[in-house]
Structure formats: structure tokens, C-alpha cells
Design a protein around this motif. Structure first.
Motif, PDB file in Angstrom:
ATOM      1  N   ALA A 108      17.443 -44.546  33.384  1.00 37.11           N
ATOM      2  CA  ALA A 108      18.597 -45.086  32.209  1.00 37.11           C
ATOM      3  C   ALA A 108      18.950 -43.919  31.260  1.00 37.11           C
ATOM      4  CB  ALA A 108      17.916 -45.925  31.364  1.00 37.11           C
ATOM      5  N   LEU A 109      18.045 -42.765  31.430  1.00 32.59           N
ATOM      6  CA  LEU A 109      18.405 -41.487  30.400  1.00 32.59           C
ATOM      7  C   LEU A 109      19.353 -40.738  31.296  1.00 32.59           C
ATOM      8  CD1 LEU A 109      15.004 -40.288  29.013  1.00 32.59           C
ATOM      9  CD2 LEU A 109      16.697 -41.763  27.733  1.00 32.59           C
TER      10      LEU A 109
ATOM     11  N   TYR B 244       8.719 -39.612  32.092  1.00 34.68           N
ATOM     12  CA  TYR B 244       9.099 -40.745  31.389  1.00 34.68           C
ATOM     13  C   TYR B 244       8.673 -41.968  32.663  1.00 34.68           C
ATOM     14  CZ  TYR B 244      11.872 -38.461  28.042  1.00 34.68           C
ATOM     15  OH  TYR B 244      12.211 -37.702  26.947  1.00 34.68           O
TER      16      TYR B 244
ATOM     17  N   PHE C   1      20.442 -41.220  24.123  1.00 33.51           N
ATOM     18  CA  PHE C   1      19.805 -41.413  25.187  1.00 33.51           C
ATOM     19  C   PHE C   1      20.129 -39.984  25.969  1.00 33.51           C
ATOM     20  CE2 PHE C   1      18.620 -45.983  25.432  1.00 33.51           C
ATOM     21  CZ  PHE C   1      17.421 -45.980  25.015  1.00 33.51           C
TER      22      PHE C   1
ATOM     23  N   ASN D  99      14.130 -50.719  23.071  1.00 32.91           N
ATOM     24  CA  ASN D  99      14.419 -49.437  24.149  1.00 32.91           C
ATOM     25  C   ASN D  99      14.096 -50.054  25.636  1.00 32.91           C
ATOM     26  OD1 ASN D  99      15.158 -47.905  22.089  1.00 32.91           O
ATOM     27  ND2 ASN D  99      13.501 -46.389  21.982  1.00 32.91           N
TER      28      ASN D  99
ATOM     29  N   CYS E 154      16.755 -50.100  28.501  1.00 31.46           N
ATOM     30  CA  CYS E 154      16.531 -49.359  29.772  1.00 31.46           C
ATOM     31  C   CYS E 154      16.588 -50.408  30.875  1.00 31.46           C
ATOM     32  CB  CYS E 154      15.442 -48.526  29.570  1.00 31.46           C
ATOM     33  SG  CYS E 154      15.310 -47.139  28.376  1.00 31.46           S
TER      34      CYS E 154
ATOM     35  N   HIS F  91      19.160 -50.224  34.144  1.00 31.22           N
ATOM     36  CA  HIS F  91      18.448 -50.072  35.638  1.00 31.22           C
ATOM     37  C   HIS F  91      19.104 -51.395  36.395  1.00 31.22           C
ATOM     38  CE1 HIS F  91      15.275 -51.043  38.254  1.00 31.22           C
ATOM     39  NE2 HIS F  91      15.170 -49.588  38.648  1.00 31.22           N
TER      40      HIS F  91
ATOM     41  N   SER G 119      14.262 -37.547  21.147  1.00 33.59           N
ATOM     42  CA  SER G 119      13.900 -38.927  21.462  1.00 33.59           C
ATOM     43  C   SER G 119      13.586 -39.637  19.844  1.00 33.59           C
ATOM     44  CB  SER G 119      12.376 -38.989  22.129  1.00 33.59           C
ATOM     45  OG  SER G 119      11.151 -38.193  21.559  1.00 33.59           O
TER      46      SER G 119
ATOM     47  N   LYS H  70      12.762 -45.911  32.605  1.00 35.33           N
ATOM     48  CA  LYS H  70      13.458 -45.263  31.603  1.00 35.33           C
ATOM     49  C   LYS H  70      14.110 -43.903  32.104  1.00 35.33           C
ATOM     50  CE  LYS H  70      12.801 -43.509  26.783  1.00 35.33           C
ATOM     51  NZ  LYS H  70      11.927 -43.279  25.570  1.00 35.33           N
ATOM     52  N   ARG H  71      13.583 -43.199  32.985  1.00 37.14           N
ATOM     53  CA  ARG H  71      14.120 -41.954  33.521  1.00 37.14           C
ATOM     54  C   ARG H  71      15.461 -42.067  34.260  1.00 37.14           C
ATOM     55  NH1 ARG H  71       9.956 -40.532  36.272  1.00 37.14           N
ATOM     56  NH2 ARG H  71      10.444 -41.478  38.139  1.00 37.14           N
TER      57      ARG H  71
ATOM     58  N   CYS I 126      22.857 -42.359  31.227  1.00 36.77           N
ATOM     59  CA  CYS I 126      23.532 -42.338  29.971  1.00 36.77           C
ATOM     60  C   CYS I 126      24.184 -40.922  29.917  1.00 36.77           C
ATOM     61  CB  CYS I 126      22.834 -42.165  28.841  1.00 36.77           C
ATOM     62  SG  CYS I 126      22.171 -44.107  28.559  1.00 36.77           S
TER      63      CYS I 126
END
Length: 596
Positions: A271-272, A264, A249, A169, A173, A177, A442, A268-269, A275
Motif C-alpha cells: 500500500a505504501l 512492514y 502514506f 489504516n 491498506c 491491496h 508515520s 501495508k508495504r 501510494c
């Protein structure tokens, strides 16, 4: 830590039917003879068959104290040992020797290092496309079993899946990014903070579905498409990322809100959110076609209504003209051909037709009256008034239940006491453990204080369409916000279907269900008691094509029940044949069609 109930790791379930006991835990004569020759006491003679049958069923050795009492009692009776005999190993050396005998008998090898290597390799390979820890563990279990190895402990699989999933993960991510430009990262990072015209954040704007099929909403879709495309080319961001991971995601981001995203890490924030933007860009290109089809369907429906109104108006005009024409012929053309044809028809009917057609009902009425007269003295329910001659029926009075029927009713009530709806949900959740299917988007374990109680109450509230805040007024100990939070972030249609499949499988394993059949022949109507009553979960209104729902129910079925023949009424069969004619050109080479 992933809950073992969410995975396929073998364990003893709470609900074990009599059929399963006889099928999986009945020692054969050869097994009993070998156990008697390898043991020198009742405790060992009970423990060895238990270990053998457990290993055959589960692929590993459970602790003897974890074996359900009903399984121990069943094997004890099969071995014909005295009551009160317990499976106990007083020496670890004896237990180790017996495990070696069982492995040789079952055909599995004990190599924990190789099992861990296979598990790690399979999890790392699948982690690029799957996100839920339970799915990764299930894949590793399958590979280890295929290798003919004894399964390691559950914690081994759980720690391996958690470690590799975290690494994969983080890599996904970071790749998303890095494929974004600094300006694009800045724009996406502002979405949870910047406010829209209605006061909500732009992040909330991403999650809004399409509105109704109107011309103004179609124009708004065009503006929305321009706004989403202006955020960046999400196809470049998602290069090399599996579609299922993008969906997971995006679903995780959609289940949360702007404040939840702050929990997050920045990478990762972003990346979410990326998506979610990618899914929104895909959806905004599909929405115009859907909206267009809905508008066309509305126009067609309106046109059909207007056409029917025109047809009825034309029919009324035609009938009026025919009536007027008949009146004109009757009054003006008294001696014409039309008048003569009418007179000939009346004469023919009077001479032959009227007598012939009248004789048929008269004969039937006469026979029925004669039969009623003959049976009248013995018919205690029929009374004819002596003055008026009017017949009447007495109300039927039951003779009461027979003694055997009363005993049966008492036994049924004793074994099936009255339950509340929420009590039924709680009991099935405990025995079947369908509540384990629900959880955060998640894929992590829920952090609720009492997930069992929260999921049962939420299921009750959503199933009754009561609403979270209305339900909180009548259910003490829970707030409307807690119920709404759980429903929005821990429930989904996919998870709900998985829970339904658990209930279907548990229902199909019951002895009383198997008495009706094995599930290969099912019924799509309430007139037959069959396994399909548990499998078909669509409630449809009158007037719709039930064949579509039959096919949909079969295609979406994920339970162990695999029907091959579907029984339906005349309407269902005719609709099914018509549907097969429509889809058959596109279904050639697919799986076999069920017979209807």
C-alpha cells in the motif's frame, strides 16, 4: 503512546507569562466570597480557587501537585493567605464536593461514558482523512468541549485514537491491496529488490526528482512516464482513499529506504509503495510543464541580455554618428544656420545664464562659510592649521557612561548572560517544546533514546548548513549517520513550519513583545521593531520582489499572530499594489486583503 505535548490536550506549560497569570488565574471578588463560604480552612480556601481557575482554563481537574508553583503562589497572594500555605485535600469526600461546586460554576457536566462515545465517533469519522494521532486527539477534544462535558484523562483519548487509527489504516491498506491485480502486486513487490542501471533499487528510482530543464531530461521524463504507467493504473488503486491519506502514506514510503520497508507487513508495504507510485505518476505529468516554463524563462532572460547588448551597440553607433555630424558642421558649414544658433546660445548663456546659475552656489557657500566662522570659537572639534590654513576635525572622544547607564548595563548582563547558539536552541526547546513537532512520517512516537537531544542537535546542524558528517566530527556522542537518519526521516518542511509557529506564538505571548503591539500591525522591513520580525522567516537577496514574500508569509502563517496591516517601504508598497492588480481578478470573494 502519543506524547501529550504533541496535542492540544490542556496542561500547564513551562512558560507562563505574567500577563497569562493575571488573565486566567485571577479570582474575581464573587469567586473569592463563594470559596470563603464553602471552606473552613486555609488549605481548602487555596485549593478551591485553584481547582476553579484550572477548570475554567483547561476544562478538567489537574492533580494539585501538578499545578506549577508560580500559579499556586499567584493565587495564594490573590486570596491573601499566609506564606507557606499549600493546596491540600485531606479527605476525598471534600475534594469530590468541591469538584461538584466547580462544575456547577463553570457549566460542565461529568459524563465520562458520553465523552468517550463522542470522542470515538469523531475520531472514527476523521480517521479516514487524517493519519497523525495528535490530529485525531485534537478533533476529539474539540467535540467533547463543544458538548459541554468535562474532559476525560489523556490516556482515554490516546488509546481510542490508537485503536481506531490502526483499524482504519488496516482497512485502507487492505482495500488498496485488493484493488491491484496479482501481476501488479508482484511488480510492486519487486521494486525494493530489483536493481536499476546505476546500482540502486527501482524503489529509489521512484523517489528521484526531476532533473534540470534540458532537452535530454525532457526525453527521460517521457520514458519515466511510460515506466510508471506500466506499473498499473494507480487511480483505480486509490479509489475511495482520501487525498491526504495518500500523501501521508507516500511521504512515509519516501522517508524510508528499501531495507526499512521490510519492517512492514506485506499488505501495508504494498500500500505504501502504491501510494508512492501514484504520487510519482502525478508528479511526472507536472514536471514537463515546469521544465518547459524554466526553459522559456531561460530563453527570455537570454533574449533580454542580447537585446540590451544590441541597444548599447546601437547607442554607441548613434553617438558616434552625432559626433561626426557635429564635426562636419563645425568645419564645413562655418557660416551656416547651425553655427549661428550655437553662437546665439553661447552669447545668451554668457550674458544671463552663467551669472544667474553661478550666483546661486556662491551665495550658499558664502552663507555656509559665515556660519562656520561664527561658530568656530566654540567648536572644539574643528582645528585650522595656522601655517597652511587647512581645517581638520579632531577624533571624537566619548565622555564615558553615566552611573545610571553603568548600572543598567550590569543588570542587563546579569539577567542576559552570554549563551552559545546550541545552548539557546536547547533552552527554547525545553521551554517552548517546539521539538515535539518532529517525528517519524508515520505519525508514531519516535523510538530514539533521546529525541530531545537528537532533534536539537539536528536542528543546529541543519540550521548552520554544516552537514551531518562534518558536524559529527565536532560533536561528541553522535555519528553522521544518526544525524542524517534523523534529518531525513523525522524532519519535513511541514513540521518545521509548525515548530516555527510555536516559537512565534511563544514570542508573541511575552510581556515585552506585547508592549510593542498586539500583532495586528506589522512591518516587513528591519527598520521597525515589531512582531513581524518573528513572523517573517524568509531571507531574500537584494533585487527581488519583496511583495511576493510578504503575501507568501501571510498566506503560510499558522501562528496565533494574525496581522491585518502590513507596513513596507516605498518599493514594497508599489510592488504590493502591482501584485494586487495582477491577482485581484482571481481573488474576488476570498478573505479580506491586508492593508499596506
Amino acid at each position: 503512546m502519543t506524547s501529550i505535548e504533541r496535542t492540544a490536550y490542556p496542561r500547564f506549560k513551562r512558560l507562563i507569562t505574567a500577563h497569562e497569570l493575571h488573565l486566567f488565574f485571577s479570582p474575581t471578588r464573587d469567586e473569592l466570597e463563594r470559596a470563603a463560604g464553602a471552606t473552613d480552612g486555609d488549605e481548602y480556601l487555596l485549593a478551591l480557587p485553584l481547582m476553579l481557575k484550572s477548570c475554567q482554563r483547561m476544562g478538567c481537574f489537574p492533580a494539585l501537585e501538578d499545578v506549577p508553583e508560580q500559579v499556586v503562589e499567584f493565587v495564594r497572594r490573590a486570596v491573601e493567605l499566609p506564606e507557606g500555605t499549600l493546596p491540600v485535600y485531606r479527605a476525598e469526600r471534600t475534594a469530590k464536593h468541591h469538584r461538584g461546586l466547580v462544575r456547577k460554576r463553570v457549566g460542565v457536566a461529568y459524563d465520562q461514558a458520553e465523552a468517550r462515545r463522542i470522542a470515538e465517533q469523531s475520531i472514527r469519522k476523521e480517521a479516514a482523512a487524517k493519519n497523525r494521532p495528535a490530529d485525531l486527539i485534537d478533533i476529539a477534544l474539540e467535540k467533547v468541549v463543544e458538548a459541554g462535558l468535562e474532559l476525560p484523562g489523556f490516556s482515554t483519548f490516546d488509546k481510542t485514537a490508537s485503536k481506531i487509527r490502526t483499524e482504519v489504516n488496516a482497512s485502507i491498506c487492505l482495500g488498496i491491496h485488493d484493488r491491484m491485480s496479482p501481476l501488479q502486486r508482484t511488480e510492486l513487490a519487486r521494486l525494493p529488490e530489483k536493481r536499476d542501471g546505476d546500482g540502486t533499487t527501482l524503489f529509489n528510482r521512484l523517489k528521484k526528482p526531476a532533473e534540470g530543464p534540458s532537452r535530454s531530461h525532457l526525453k527521460n521524463l517521457t520514458k519515466r512516464m511510460e515506466w510508471l504507467d506500466g506499473l498499473g493504473d494507480s487511480v483505480v488503486w486509490m479509489d475511495g482513499v482520501a487525498t491526504r491519506r495518500i500523501t501521508d502514506f507516500a511521504g512515509e514510503a519516501d522517508a524510508g529506504d528499501a531495507p526499512a520497508l521490510r519492517d512492514y507487513t506485506p499488505v501495508k508495504r504494498l500500500a505504501l509503495i502504491a501510494c508512492l507510485v501514484h504520487k510519482a505518476r502525478m508528479r511526472v505529468r507536472d514536471d514537463p510543464a515546469t521544465m518547459f516554463c524554466k526553459r522559456v524563462a531561460t530563453k527570455i532572460k537570454k533574449a533580454k541580455t542580447e537585446l540590451e547588448e544590441i541597444r548599447l551597440a546601437e547607442q554607441e553607433i548613434t553617438e558616434t554618428l552625432i559626433g561626426n555630424y557635429r564635426t562636419v558642421l563645425k568645419d564645413i558649414d562655418a557660416d551656416g544656420p547651425a553655427r549661428l544658433a550655437l553662437a546665439n546660445a553661447a552669447e545668451t548663456t554668457a550674458e544671463f545664464g552663467a551669472q544667474f546659475f553661478r550666483r546661486q552656489p556662491e551665495d550658499k557657500l558664502r552663507d555656509a562659510a559665515a556660519a562656520a566662522d561664527v561658530g568656530y570659537p566654540d567648536n572644539e572639534g574643528l582645528v585650522i592649521d595656522s601655517e597652511t590654513g587647512i581645517p581638520s576635525l579632531k577624533p571624537h572622544r566619548s565622555e564615558g557612561l553615566t552611573p545610571s547607564a553603568k548600572r543598567l548595563e550590569q543588570e542587563i548582563k546579569a539577567r542576559m548572560p552570554e549563551r552559545t547558539l546550541i545552548g539557546i536552541l536547547s533552552r527554547t526547546a525545553y521551554w517552548v517544546e517546539w521539538w515535539r513537532r518532529f517525528g517519524p512520517a508515520s505519525g508514531n512516537e519516535p523510538k530514539l533514546d533521546d529525541p530531545f537531544g537528537r532533534y536539537v542537535i539536528t536542528t543546529f546542524v541543519k540550521g548552520t548548513s554544516m552537514g551531518p558528517y562534518e558536524a559529527a566530527r565536532h560533536i561528541p556522542g553522535v555519528s553522521g549517520h544518526e544525524l542524517s537518519y534523523t534529518a531525513d526521516r523525522h524532519f519535513s518542511l511541514v513540521l518545521l513550519n509548525e515548530a516555527i509557529a510555536d516559537l512565534v506564538d511563544a514570542h508573541a505571548r511575552l510581556d515585552i513583545s506585547q508592549a510593542w503591539g498586539d500583532g495586528t500591525t506589522v512591518a516587513a522591513d528591519g527598520t521597525h521593531m515589531d512582531t513581524y520580525l518573528a513572523l517573517f522567516t524568509h531571507f531574500i537577496p537584494c533585487g527581488v520582489w519583496e511583495a511576493v514574500y510578504i503575501v507568501e508569509g501571510l498566506l503560510e502563517n499558522t501562528s496565533e499572530v494574525k496581522p491585518t496591516t502590513v507596513h513596507a517601504d516605498t518599493q514594497g508598497q508599489s510592488q504590493f499594489r502591482h501584485l494586487m492588480r495582477v491577482v485581484s481578478p482571481y481573488a474576488r470573494g476570498r478573505s479580506p486583503r491586508p492593508r499596506c
